[in-house]
Design a protein around this motif. Sequence first.
Motif, PDB file in Angstrom:
ATOM      1  N   GLU A 111       0.512  -0.880   0.456  1.00  0.00           N
ATOM      2  CA  GLU A 111      -0.090  -0.189  -0.066  1.00  0.00           C
ATOM      3  C   GLU A 111       0.501   1.412   0.021  1.00  0.00           C
ATOM      4  O   GLU A 111       0.394   2.163  -0.687  1.00  0.00           O
ATOM      5  CB  GLU A 111      -0.665   0.079   1.376  1.00  0.00           C
ATOM      6  CG  GLU A 111      -1.624   0.342   1.203  1.00  0.00           C
ATOM      7  CD  GLU A 111      -2.851   0.715   2.988  1.00  0.00           C
ATOM      8  OE1 GLU A 111      -2.972   1.447   3.327  1.00  0.00           O
ATOM      9  OE2 GLU A 111      -3.372  -0.434   2.847  1.00  0.00           O
ATOM     10  N   ASP A 112       1.803   1.202   1.058  1.00  0.00           N
ATOM     11  CA  ASP A 112       2.958   2.296   0.596  1.00  0.00           C
ATOM     12  C   ASP A 112       3.646   2.572  -1.227  1.00  0.00           C
ATOM     13  O   ASP A 112       3.832   4.166  -1.081  1.00  0.00           O
ATOM     14  CB  ASP A 112       3.845   2.532   1.845  1.00  0.00           C
ATOM     15  CG  ASP A 112       3.214   2.164   2.857  1.00  0.00           C
ATOM     16  OD1 ASP A 112       2.124   3.136   3.115  1.00  0.00           O
ATOM     17  OD2 ASP A 112       3.470   1.839   4.681  1.00  0.00           O
ATOM     18  N   ALA A 121       2.386   1.625  -3.306  1.00  0.00           N
ATOM     19  CA  ALA A 121       1.372   2.535  -4.540  1.00  0.00           C
ATOM     20  C   ALA A 121       1.352   3.801  -4.140  1.00  0.00           C
ATOM     21  O   ALA A 121       1.306   4.081  -4.779  1.00  0.00           O
ATOM     22  CB  ALA A 121       0.175   1.412  -4.202  1.00  0.00           C
ATOM     23  N   LYS A 122       1.073   4.085  -2.722  1.00  0.00           N
ATOM     24  CA  LYS A 122       1.042   5.280  -2.481  1.00  0.00           C
ATOM     25  C   LYS A 122       1.898   6.623  -2.869  1.00  0.00           C
ATOM     26  O   LYS A 122       2.025   7.475  -3.869  1.00  0.00           O
ATOM     27  CB  LYS A 122       1.229   5.949  -0.898  1.00  0.00           C
ATOM     28  CG  LYS A 122      -0.273   5.389  -0.319  1.00  0.00           C
ATOM     29  CD  LYS A 122      -0.964   6.098   0.575  1.00  0.00           C
ATOM     30  CE  LYS A 122      -1.715   5.248   1.766  1.00  0.00           C
ATOM     31  NZ  LYS A 122      -2.473   5.801   2.710  1.00  0.00           N
ATOM     32  N   LYS A 123       3.493   5.851  -3.159  1.00  0.00           N
ATOM     33  CA  LYS A 123       4.879   6.194  -3.351  1.00  0.00           C
ATOM     34  C   LYS A 123       3.910   6.938  -4.746  1.00  0.00           C
ATOM     35  O   LYS A 123       4.862   8.039  -5.405  1.00  0.00           O
ATOM     36  CB  LYS A 123       6.061   6.089  -2.985  1.00  0.00           C
ATOM     37  CG  LYS A 123       6.303   6.592  -1.312  1.00  0.00           C
ATOM     38  CD  LYS A 123       7.721   5.595  -1.066  1.00  0.00           C
ATOM     39  CE  LYS A 123       7.464   5.870   0.771  1.00  0.00           C
ATOM     40  NZ  LYS A 123       8.754   5.020   0.750  1.00  0.00           N
ATOM     41  N   GLN A 129       2.096   6.677  -6.961  1.00  0.00           N
ATOM     42  CA  GLN A 129       0.632   8.007  -7.004  1.00  0.00           C
ATOM     43  C   GLN A 129       1.562   8.790  -7.199  1.00  0.00           C
ATOM     44  O   GLN A 129       1.232   9.919  -7.833  1.00  0.00           O
ATOM     45  CB  GLN A 129      -0.886   7.502  -6.261  1.00  0.00           C
ATOM     46  CG  GLN A 129      -1.188   5.746  -6.816  1.00  0.00           C
ATOM     47  CD  GLN A 129      -2.597   5.946  -6.477  1.00  0.00           C
ATOM     48  OE1 GLN A 129      -2.274   6.796  -4.941  1.00  0.00           O
ATOM     49  NE2 GLN A 129      -3.169   5.020  -6.492  1.00  0.00           N
ATOM     50  N   LYS A 130       2.059   9.653  -6.378  1.00  0.00           N
ATOM     51  CA  LYS A 130       2.494  10.812  -5.649  1.00  0.00           C
ATOM     52  C   LYS A 130       3.044  11.100  -7.091  1.00  0.00           C
ATOM     53  O   LYS A 130       3.940  12.216  -7.374  1.00  0.00           O
ATOM     54  CB  LYS A 130       3.087  11.033  -4.140  1.00  0.00           C
ATOM     55  CG  LYS A 130       3.782  11.571  -3.955  1.00  0.00           C
ATOM     56  CD  LYS A 130       4.141  11.852  -2.563  1.00  0.00           C
ATOM     57  CE  LYS A 130       4.907  13.157  -1.849  1.00  0.00           C
ATOM     58  NZ  LYS A 130       5.040  13.001  -1.112  1.00  0.00           N
TER      59      LYS A 130
END
Length: 155
Positions: free
Chosen positions: A135-136, A138-140, A142-143
Amino acid sequence: MAKEKGTRLIANNKKAYHDYFIDETYEAGIELAGTEVKSLRQGNCSIKESYVSIDKGQVYINKMHINPYEKGNIFNKDPLRKRKLLLHKYEINKLIGRTKEKGYTIVPLKVYFNGSLVKVEIGLARGKKLYDKREDIAKKDQKREAERDFKVKFR
């Protein structure tokens, strides 16, 4: 010799942020020999595989690697020796209580100079599961994509 102002980072443990949720952080002093401080001033330190343990009411950092100082000859200490961390008694008691709970551990996060003093930031941490790590990541991603798109649009 005048005291230096500000902080200067020596070593950072990025892997700890990837493997753990950091709930609380503490700043601790560290008991060092003179040649170890000189070696740290040159930036010769690694906390990647180190961990923090509590033994008889004292907090120690284990496997923190400080390269021997080149000009230290007989005064050099073992690079992987156990080093005592300096915390207040109430902080130690709080850490002892929290580490007895299931899933909590203490990890070193970074080593830095605060003025002329060497400090270690330690964190009270809970382990991440594999899906949390994904999850982390994936967030990175996306950012990073959003920043790249923003940069391209305004050129």
